[in-house]
Design a protein around this motif. Sequence first.
Motif, PDB file in Angstrom:
ATOM      1  N   SER A   1     -38.469  42.750  -0.395  1.00 43.76           N
ATOM      2  CA  SER A   1     -38.840  41.588  -1.201  1.00 43.76           C
ATOM      3  C   SER A   1     -40.228  41.811  -1.788  1.00 43.76           C
ATOM      4  O   SER A   1     -41.143  42.267  -1.110  1.00 43.76           O
ATOM      5  CB  SER A   1     -38.848  40.329  -0.334  1.00 43.76           C
ATOM      6  OG  SER A   1     -39.356  39.241  -1.060  1.00 43.76           O
TER       7      SER A   1
ATOM      8  N   THR B   1     -29.996  40.720   1.424  1.00 38.46           N
ATOM      9  CA  THR B   1     -31.420  41.038   1.542  1.00 38.46           C
ATOM     10  C   THR B   1     -31.607  41.859   2.808  1.00 38.46           C
ATOM     11  O   THR B   1     -30.673  42.013   3.602  1.00 38.46           O
ATOM     12  CB  THR B   1     -32.271  39.750   1.641  1.00 38.46           C
ATOM     13  OG1 THR B   1     -31.839  39.004   2.787  1.00 38.46           O
ATOM     14  CG2 THR B   1     -32.153  38.892   0.392  1.00 38.46           C
TER      15      THR B   1
ATOM     16  N   GLU C   1     -36.543  44.363  -4.655  1.00 39.89           N
ATOM     17  CA  GLU C   1     -35.539  43.336  -4.965  1.00 39.89           C
ATOM     18  C   GLU C   1     -35.159  43.292  -6.441  1.00 39.89           C
ATOM     19  O   GLU C   1     -34.121  42.737  -6.789  1.00 39.89           O
ATOM     20  CB  GLU C   1     -36.020  41.962  -4.500  1.00 39.89           C
ATOM     21  CG  GLU C   1     -37.201  41.424  -5.281  1.00 39.89           C
ATOM     22  CD  GLU C   1     -37.656  40.063  -4.772  1.00 39.89           C
ATOM     23  OE1 GLU C   1     -36.996  39.482  -3.893  1.00 39.89           O
ATOM     24  OE2 GLU C   1     -38.681  39.589  -5.262  1.00 39.89           O
TER      25      GLU C   1
END
Length: 167
Positions: free
Chosen positions: A158, A127, A56
Motif C-alpha cells: 500500500s 491486498t 498498489e
Amino acid sequence: YGAQYTDNSQSYVIEYSREYVLAYYISDSVYVPQSDFAIALYDANGNAYTNATINENESLYFTPILSNNGPDAASGADDCIVLEVSVNGIVIDSYTTNSLDLGNFYIFGGGHADTITAAQFNNLGVTGTFDVCITVTYAGTDPNLNNNTSCITVTRISSTPSYTVTT
C-alpha cells in the motif's frame, strides 16, 4: 516350433523358428495416448517467476509457458486444453484451444506477457500477500497432474502512509 498361451492376461503367442519366424499377439488392452502437460510462469526477463512485490497502483506482468512432456502430441480434435488464471482462488481469465501439437513448448498469447491490472486487483479486493496461479487442464490423458499449476506469491504494498497517533 513353439506356442504360448496365457489365460489370465488374454495374451497368445505363437512362434515358429526355421527360416521364417511368425509371431502372433492378441491383447485386450488398448493404447491410450498420453500428454504430460506442465505450466510455468516467467517474468519479462525469462526467469521463472515465483514471487513478486508490487505497489498498489502497479500491474502484474507474467508469461505463461505451457509444455508437453509427452510422450504423445495432443493433436486430436477432442484434445481440448484450458488455461485458467486465478487470483486468490478466483478465476479471472481463461484460454481454450483445441488440437495443439506443442512439440517442446508453447507460449500462450503469442509470446506476450499476460497482465493483471491494479484495477483488477482492486475490484477483487486483494491486498497484502496472495497467490496468482495458472492451471492447465487437458481433456486427454495427462499422467502427471502435479505439474499442471504454477503460482506466483504476490505482495501488494500500500502506498498510503500509515500514521501512529500518540497522546
